[in-house]
Write a protein that holds these residues in place. Structure first.
Motif, PDB file in Angstrom:
ATOM      1  N   LEU A 104       1.147  -0.846 -18.928  1.00 15.46           N
ATOM      2  CA  LEU A 104       1.429  -1.691 -20.094  1.00 15.46           C
ATOM      3  C   LEU A 104       0.770  -1.117 -21.342  1.00 15.46           C
ATOM      4  CD1 LEU A 104       2.637  -4.300 -21.213  1.00 15.46           C
ATOM      5  CD2 LEU A 104       0.556  -5.484 -20.542  1.00 15.46           C
ATOM      6  N   VAL A 105      -0.450  -0.603 -21.194  1.00 20.22           N
ATOM      7  CA  VAL A 105      -1.129   0.020 -22.341  1.00 20.22           C
ATOM      8  C   VAL A 105      -0.311   1.211 -22.837  1.00 20.22           C
ATOM      9  CG1 VAL A 105      -3.174   1.300 -23.075  1.00 20.22           C
ATOM     10  CG2 VAL A 105      -3.432  -0.737 -21.674  1.00 20.22           C
ATOM     11  N   ALA A 106       0.155   2.026 -21.891  1.00 18.76           N
ATOM     12  CA  ALA A 106       0.937   3.209 -22.271  1.00 18.76           C
ATOM     13  C   ALA A 106       2.229   2.798 -22.974  1.00 18.76           C
ATOM     14  CB  ALA A 106       1.242   4.038 -21.031  1.00 18.76           C
ATOM     15  N   LEU A 107       2.885   1.791 -22.430  1.00 14.71           N
ATOM     16  CA  LEU A 107       4.145   1.322 -23.017  1.00 14.71           C
ATOM     17  C   LEU A 107       3.907   0.752 -24.422  1.00 14.71           C
ATOM     18  CD1 LEU A 107       7.185   0.726 -22.536  1.00 14.71           C
ATOM     19  CD2 LEU A 107       6.493  -1.526 -21.713  1.00 14.71           C
ATOM     20  N   THR A 108       2.847  -0.061 -24.533  1.00  9.41           N
ATOM     21  CA  THR A 108       2.530  -0.661 -25.832  1.00  9.41           C
ATOM     22  C   THR A 108       2.203   0.417 -26.854  1.00  9.41           C
ATOM     23  OG1 THR A 108       1.485  -2.405 -24.537  1.00  9.41           O
ATOM     24  CG2 THR A 108       1.226  -2.515 -26.900  1.00  9.41           C
ATOM     25  N   PHE A 109       1.469   1.433 -26.403  1.00  5.39           N
ATOM     26  CA  PHE A 109       1.133   2.539 -27.305  1.00  5.39           C
ATOM     27  C   PHE A 109       2.410   3.206 -27.835  1.00  5.39           C
ATOM     28  CE2 PHE A 109       0.729   7.224 -27.363  1.00  5.39           C
ATOM     29  CZ  PHE A 109       0.019   7.346 -28.548  1.00  5.39           C
ATOM     30  N   ALA A 110       3.341   3.439 -26.899  1.00  3.59           N
ATOM     31  CA  ALA A 110       4.584   4.106 -27.299  1.00  3.59           C
ATOM     32  C   ALA A 110       5.350   3.244 -28.303  1.00  3.59           C
ATOM     33  CB  ALA A 110       5.442   4.377 -26.071  1.00  3.59           C
ATOM     34  N   VAL A 111       5.395   1.944 -28.040  1.00  9.93           N
ATOM     35  CA  VAL A 111       6.137   1.054 -28.933  1.00  9.93           C
ATOM     36  C   VAL A 111       5.464   0.986 -30.302  1.00  9.93           C
ATOM     37  CG1 VAL A 111       6.826  -1.343 -29.316  1.00  9.93           C
ATOM     38  CG2 VAL A 111       7.109  -0.316 -27.062  1.00  9.93           C
ATOM     39  N   VAL A 112       4.138   0.818 -30.308  1.00 10.48           N
ATOM     40  CA  VAL A 112       3.410   0.720 -31.585  1.00 10.48           C
ATOM     41  C   VAL A 112       3.574   2.010 -32.373  1.00 10.48           C
ATOM     42  CG1 VAL A 112       1.110   0.563 -32.620  1.00 10.48           C
ATOM     43  CG2 VAL A 112       1.741  -0.977 -30.765  1.00 10.48           C
ATOM     44  N   ALA A 113       3.470   3.134 -31.685  1.00  7.88           N
ATOM     45  CA  ALA A 113       3.593   4.421 -32.378  1.00  7.88           C
ATOM     46  C   ALA A 113       5.000   4.593 -32.946  1.00  7.88           C
ATOM     47  CB  ALA A 113       3.275   5.555 -31.409  1.00  7.88           C
ATOM     48  N   ALA A 114       5.991   4.023 -32.257  1.00 12.44           N
ATOM     49  CA  ALA A 114       7.374   4.219 -32.698  1.00 12.44           C
ATOM     50  C   ALA A 114       7.766   3.281 -33.834  1.00 12.44           C
ATOM     51  CB  ALA A 114       8.316   4.028 -31.510  1.00 12.44           C
ATOM     52  N   VAL A 115       7.281   2.066 -33.799  1.00  6.36           N
ATOM     53  CA  VAL A 115       7.799   1.076 -34.752  1.00  6.36           C
ATOM     54  C   VAL A 115       6.857   0.764 -35.912  1.00  6.36           C
ATOM     55  CG1 VAL A 115       9.162  -0.012 -32.939  1.00  6.36           C
ATOM     56  CG2 VAL A 115       6.922  -0.949 -33.522  1.00  6.36           C
ATOM     57  N   THR A 116       5.682   1.364 -35.929  1.00  9.37           N
ATOM     58  CA  THR A 116       4.765   1.095 -37.050  1.00  9.37           C
ATOM     59  C   THR A 116       4.407   2.417 -37.725  1.00  9.37           C
ATOM     60  OG1 THR A 116       2.730   1.376 -35.787  1.00  9.37           O
ATOM     61  CG2 THR A 116       3.741  -0.811 -35.737  1.00  9.37           C
ATOM     62  N   PRO A 117       3.897   2.321 -38.939  1.00  6.90           N
ATOM     63  CA  PRO A 117       3.496   3.567 -39.614  1.00  6.90           C
ATOM     64  C   PRO A 117       2.147   4.091 -39.126  1.00  6.90           C
ATOM     65  CG  PRO A 117       3.117   1.697 -41.036  1.00  6.90           C
ATOM     66  CD  PRO A 117       3.755   1.155 -39.810  1.00  6.90           C
ATOM     67  N   ALA A 118       1.691   3.612 -37.978  1.00  4.37           N
ATOM     68  CA  ALA A 118       0.367   4.002 -37.500  1.00  4.37           C
ATOM     69  C   ALA A 118       0.329   5.492 -37.196  1.00  4.37           C
ATOM     70  CB  ALA A 118       0.034   3.212 -36.231  1.00  4.37           C
ATOM     71  N   HIS A 119      -0.646   6.137 -37.748  1.00  2.00           N
ATOM     72  CA  HIS A 119      -0.856   7.540 -37.388  1.00  2.00           C
ATOM     73  C   HIS A 119      -2.327   7.877 -37.607  1.00  2.00           C
ATOM     74  CE1 HIS A 119      -0.006   7.600 -41.715  1.00  2.00           C
ATOM     75  NE2 HIS A 119      -0.831   8.630 -41.744  1.00  2.00           N
ATOM     76  N   GLY A 120      -2.792   8.831 -36.848  1.00  3.19           N
ATOM     77  CA  GLY A 120      -4.190   9.233 -36.939  1.00  3.19           C
ATOM     78  C   GLY A 120      -5.125   8.080 -36.663  1.00  3.19           C
ATOM     79  N   SER A 121      -6.261   8.118 -37.311  1.00  7.94           N
ATOM     80  CA  SER A 121      -7.248   7.065 -37.089  1.00  7.94           C
ATOM     81  C   SER A 121      -6.948   5.827 -37.924  1.00  7.94           C
ATOM     82  CB  SER A 121      -8.641   7.586 -37.446  1.00  7.94           C
ATOM     83  OG  SER A 121      -8.703   7.830 -38.849  1.00  7.94           O
ATOM     84  N   GLY A 122      -6.079   5.967 -38.918  1.00 13.25           N
ATOM     85  CA  GLY A 122      -5.787   4.847 -39.815  1.00 13.25           C
ATOM     86  C   GLY A 122      -6.806   4.719 -40.921  1.00 13.25           C
ATOM     87  N   ILE A 123      -7.843   5.535 -40.872  1.00 13.80           N
ATOM     88  CA  ILE A 123      -8.885   5.482 -41.903  1.00 13.80           C
ATOM     89  C   ILE A 123      -8.767   6.752 -42.742  1.00 13.80           C
ATOM     90  CG2 ILE A 123     -11.368   5.430 -42.328  1.00 13.80           C
ATOM     91  CD1 ILE A 123     -11.549   4.005 -39.544  1.00 13.80           C
ATOM     92  N   GLU A 124      -8.216   6.591 -43.904  1.00 12.59           N
ATOM     93  CA  GLU A 124      -7.994   7.732 -44.782  1.00 12.59           C
ATOM     94  C   GLU A 124      -8.760   7.532 -46.086  1.00 12.59           C
ATOM     95  OE1 GLU A 124      -3.835   7.294 -44.991  1.00 12.59           O
ATOM     96  OE2 GLU A 124      -3.641   7.540 -42.821  1.00 12.59           O
ATOM     97  N   ARG A 125      -9.013   8.625 -46.696  1.00 12.99           N
ATOM     98  CA  ARG A 125      -9.842   8.598 -47.904  1.00 12.99           C
ATOM     99  C   ARG A 125      -9.269   7.660 -48.972  1.00 12.99           C
ATOM    100  NH1 ARG A 125     -10.963  14.031 -51.484  1.00 12.99           N
ATOM    101  NH2 ARG A 125     -12.015  13.035 -53.245  1.00 12.99           N
ATOM    102  N   ALA A 126      -7.974   7.776 -49.204  1.00 11.36           N
ATOM    103  CA  ALA A 126      -7.371   6.981 -50.278  1.00 11.36           C
ATOM    104  C   ALA A 126      -7.485   5.485 -49.968  1.00 11.36           C
ATOM    105  CB  ALA A 126      -5.912   7.384 -50.451  1.00 11.36           C
ATOM    106  N   LYS A 127      -7.230   5.128 -48.704  1.00  3.56           N
ATOM    107  CA  LYS A 127      -7.310   3.710 -48.350  1.00  3.56           C
ATOM    108  C   LYS A 127      -8.737   3.189 -48.465  1.00  3.56           C
ATOM    109  CE  LYS A 127      -4.937   3.769 -44.308  1.00  3.56           C
ATOM    110  NZ  LYS A 127      -4.313   3.179 -43.120  1.00  3.56           N
ATOM    111  N   LEU A 128      -9.662   4.023 -48.053  1.00  3.16           N
ATOM    112  CA  LEU A 128     -11.070   3.618 -48.114  1.00  3.16           C
ATOM    113  C   LEU A 128     -11.495   3.443 -49.573  1.00  3.16           C
ATOM    114  CD1 LEU A 128     -13.537   3.083 -46.334  1.00  3.16           C
ATOM    115  CD2 LEU A 128     -14.139   5.491 -46.571  1.00  3.16           C
ATOM    116  N   GLN A 129     -11.090   4.364 -50.395  1.00  3.20           N
ATOM    117  CA  GLN A 129     -11.437   4.276 -51.823  1.00  3.20           C
ATOM    118  C   GLN A 129     -10.844   3.008 -52.433  1.00  3.20           C
ATOM    119  OE1 GLN A 129     -11.820   9.012 -52.942  1.00  3.20           O
ATOM    120  NE2 GLN A 129      -9.847   8.021 -53.114  1.00  3.20           N
ATOM    121  N   ASP A 130      -9.609   2.754 -52.084  1.00  5.81           N
ATOM    122  CA  ASP A 130      -8.940   1.569 -52.615  1.00  5.81           C
ATOM    123  C   ASP A 130      -9.667   0.296 -52.199  1.00  5.81           C
ATOM    124  OD1 ASP A 130      -6.757   0.285 -53.954  1.00  5.81           O
ATOM    125  OD2 ASP A 130      -6.033  -0.305 -51.977  1.00  5.81           O
ATOM    126  N   SER A 131     -10.021   0.255 -50.900  1.00 11.01           N
ATOM    127  CA  SER A 131     -10.707  -0.928 -50.377  1.00 11.01           C
ATOM    128  C   SER A 131     -12.066  -1.104 -51.041  1.00 11.01           C
ATOM    129  CB  SER A 131     -10.872  -0.787 -48.858  1.00 11.01           C
ATOM    130  OG  SER A 131     -11.694  -1.811 -48.374  1.00 11.01           O
TER     131      SER A 131
END
Lengths: 318, 478
Positions: B298-325
């Motif tokens: 189920l974890v593997a399946l959920t990972f595949a679905v989340v990776a496919a249908v969301t813009p999630a990539h990498g760690s999700g913590i990027e310089r620009a987002k951190l600066q903005d926050s």
């Protein structure tokens, strides 16, 4: 009085993996009958009782309870109650709470039923105590009370006298006898032949999943064959000599220690009668003459092969 | 002579019986007592202390508002208490019958394995809900009584009015019910599969431990979101404006899917059990085949679905987002500090706050969690030409939470207190919490990360320090 059949089992088989628990078992129990199930450990008694309670379904054969075929688990008809493998009660609840909850589950919301059941088994005084502190015998009685909540037509009890003191045993015996007198069929298992003798009109003896005897107790006693008897006299040496002279009577080798003066003989009742006459004639006083095991127990041991004792030439008493 | 087939006991009676059994256990009674009393006592006591639990999110605001105490309790509960509660209730609800030897008795009384399963599940769920309600209500009551119904500072620094804070706090507690359900279902599965073995009792707690360890790792954001414990963290997103609903919704859905799948596995296993088999006592192999393998799948399946249908990539913590926050939080808290100091109010828009962050050395990519983020925040004051700036060290964790630790200038963020007209008060800009939206797109135009120069290192004279800080109204001195 014509008694109606309550349990009719034919060719029941049940296995757990490679272990055959029941192998072609037949069982007939009529209303108002107290039927004993007896057998050594692992003979299949609890499995058979479990089938009667609907806890499992047989792999093969047919089972009818109260005229209704039972083809799947938990599908026994109304009017069946009892317990296997202990009374199964909740120690954090009081006796009354246990019974009230069960009465509610069974759709018997009548509060009077709980009080009546408690009274029947003699536990009214401790009804509000948590059963954590109950003795084994008290729990057995409460388990019986739980089974009585619905006025069963078939009562299935696994070792109901287990852990009971003499008074408690009398109490339970009286309840079972009264139920049978009112038409309830009772199937109970026990390791104690004296309990069966006191309660049951018929018994079924199981060994390794097969029925090796089924019928009236009197018939079972006849299966015992020749019994061993303990003979204690005023003159053991003379008694030994006399016993060896009686035709058809075998003398088992004696034992050292406190039983050194006890003579164990084996033979039919007429030969035993002749021994008594001769001993009296020779002026030897008979202080004790009793079977080493009861006829029922001897029959049980003979039928199940659980005795394993030595023969007359091998020596020793049992 | 024939008889009617016995009908199963009504579900409501079975449920009531299971509830009575659970509530009669001293362990459950003790848990209820603790959950309804301990949080209030803890929050009331800690709120009065000078040392606040600043390592816990919202802990640093416990002196300021009664609502933060309940959130500290919630954060702690999500780490340990809720998985443990599910262990002790759901993880034992089936095993208790094995221990007491009451299965056959119960089956004869109820005459339906399906109803027994449902009644037990509902009863344990009810008790768990009572425990969670106790934690929530007690924490809120303790905070409100000890500190008061004051506005709450959100994780982006904006102030939530008491009514909004109340609603959001309750919503946060409601959100964690989903992962709690997932852990409860795992508890049911362990209890069914392992019988009397204490391992069944420990399954939710062990799962929580494993997932916590996983959350410490710099896993890809899609993996983090695929874990059933993510909603235990994602509720924090409710306390930003706008709320970070993406990770929260995914976390809730994943948790509910876990709850359904684990409960279904437990149900199937329970229905297949042969109650006349006295040798049954659960087995590790059964757990592996019927529990661990399907849930890992189920974890593997959920990972595949989340990776496919969301813009999630990498760690999700990027310089620009951190600066903005960081810039957003700073702007909000600057206004708070200004109010404390009695300065004229200024809007966030007029402050035009920006941040410039750098992670580690030049050899390290400006991405991912770590405690080596260093940022410079700059802002404009109306009517002043020069730009104010302040420096922060950031400790960013894999779940997107960060703690910003002010490094100066002293008048702005270098000291834990500020001197207000009414006396010393905690400096809101000294240390604060923030939360990066792991699923957000990289902001455009707000922070000019690519154009901003990397912040200077300590000791670098190019750092503006107080030379570039020109407060419109310096803190009054006594």
């Amino acid at each position: 009085m014509q008694r109606s059949p309550v349990v009719r089992a034919r060719g029941i088989t049940k296995s757990f993996g490679d272990v055959v628990a029941l192998d072609g078992v037949d069982l007939d129990v009529a209303s108002g009958q107290v039927h004993g199930l007896v057998g050594p450990n692992g003979a299949g008694k609890t499995t058979l009782l479990g089938l009667l309670l609907g806890l499992a379904v047989a792999d093969g054969g047919s089972l009818e309870i109260l005229g209704t075929p039972v083809g799947r688990a938990l599908a026994v008809p109304d009017g069946v109650a009892g317990f296997v493998d202990g009374p199964g009660l909740y120690p954090s609840l009081t006796a009354r709470q246990n019974l009230t909850a069960l009465a509610s589950l069974r759709g018997n919301a009548d509060g009077g039923a709980v009080e009546r059941a408690l009274e029947q088994v003699g536990l009214t005084d401790v009804a509000d105590d948590r059963i954590r502190g109950f003795s084994l015998g008290m729990r057995q009685r409460l388990g019986l009370a739980a089974a009585l909540l619905t006025t069963p037509r078939l009562l299935v009890l696994d070792e109901p006298a287990n852990g009971l003191d003499p008074a408690g045993k009398r109490h339970v015996h009286r309840v079972i006898t009264e139920l049978a007198a009112n038409g309830t069929a009772v199937v109970l298992s026990s390791h104690r032949m004296d309990d069966l003798a006191a309660l049951c009109s018929e018994v079924t003896v199981l060994a390794t999943g097969r029925v090796v005897f089924s019928g009236p107790l009197s018939k079972l006693a006849a299966e015992s064959g020749e019994l061993d008897y303990r003979l204690l006299t005023s003159d053991p040496a003379a008694a030994h000599q006399v016993a060896e002279g009686v035709t058809g009577l075998g003398v088992l080798p004696g034992r050292d220690g406190p039983d050194a003066d006890v003579l164990v003989v084996r033979g039919p009742v007429p030969a035993l009668d002749e021994l008594v006459v001769r001993l009296v004639g020779d002026g030897v006083a008979i202080r004790e003459l009793a079977p080493v095991v009861t006829p029922l127990e001897a029959a049980f041991l003979a039928l199940t092969g659980a005795g394993g004792g030595p023969g007359p030439t091998e020596g020793g008493t049992r | 002579m024939t008889a009617t087939q016995a009908r199963p006991a009504p579900m409501t009676r079975g449920y009531r019986f299971e509830l009575v059994k659970l509530l009669s256990q001293w362990r459950v009674r003790l848990l209820l007592l603790v959950c309804w009393i301990a949080p209030a006592a803890f929050v009331a006591a800690v709120s009065q202390q000078s040392m606040l639990p600043t390592d816990t999110v919202f802990g640093r605001w416990m002196h300021a508002t009664g609502w933060s105490g309940s959130l500290v309790v919630l954060d702690f509960a999500c780490s340990w208490a809720l998985p443990l509660l599910t262990s002790l209730v759901a993880g034992d609800v089936f095993a208790a019958e094995d221990r007491l030897g009451t299965w056959r008795h119960l089956l004869v009384a109820v005459r339906s394995q399906r109803r027994i399963f449902v009644a037990k599940s509902l009863a344990s769920l009810t008790v768990i809900l009572l425990l969670v309600a106790g934690l929530a209500a007690s924490g809120i009551a303790g905070g409100l009584l000890a500190v008061g119904n004051e506005p709450l500072v959100g994780l982006d620094g904006h102030l939530l009015a008491p009514a909004d804070a109340a609603g959001t706090v309750l919503l946060a507690w409601a959100c964690v019910l989903a992962p709690t359900l997932a852990f409860a279902a795992v508890g049911l599965l362990g209890s069914v599969a392992l019988g009397r073995s204490p391992m069944g009792l420990l399954m939710p707690a062990l799962l929580a431990l494993v997932l916590q360890l996983a959350q410490l790792l710099p896993l890809p954001v899609a993996v983090q979101l695929a874990l059933p414990s993510h909603a235990f963290l994602a509720w924090r997103g409710l306390f930003t404006s706008p709320a970070q609903t993406g990770p929260l919704l995914i976390g809730l859905v994943v948790s509910l899917v876990w709850a359904v799948v684990a409960a279904a596995l437990a149900y199937r296993l329970f229905l297949r059990r042969d109650f006349t088999d006295l040798a049954y006592d659960g087995s590790g192999r059964r757990v592996l085949v019927t529990g661990v393998v399907p849930l890992a799948g189920l974890v593997a399946l959920t990972f595949a679905v989340v990776a496919a249908v969301t813009p999630a990539h990498g760690s999700g913590i990027e310089r620009a987002k951190l600066q903005d926050s960081l810039a957003t939080v700073y702007a909000h808290l600057y206004r708070l500090q200004a109010r404390e100091l009695g300065r004229p109010d200024v809007t966030e828009a007029r402050l035009k706050t920006t941040a410039s962050c750098d992670k580690g050395s030049v050899r390290v990519a400006d991405e991912g969690p770590g405690n080596d983020w260093r940022c410079v925040v700059s802002w404009h004051l109306p009517g002043v030409d020069s730009v104010g700036s302040a420096i922060y060290q950031l400790d960013v964790t894999a779940d997107g939470r960060y703690v910003a630790d002010g490094d100066g200038p002293k008048e702005v963020n270098g000291y834990f207190q500020v001197r207000t007209p009414t006396g010393d008060a905690p400096n809101p800009l000294w240390q604060f919490d923030g939360d990066v939206d792991l699923l957000a797109d990289t902001p455009e135009g707000t922070v000019h990360a690519s154009h901003a120069s990397a912040p200077a290192r300590p000791g670098n004279p190019s750092w503006a320090s107080s030379r570039t800080y020109r407060p419109q109204n310096p803190p009054p001195r006594g």
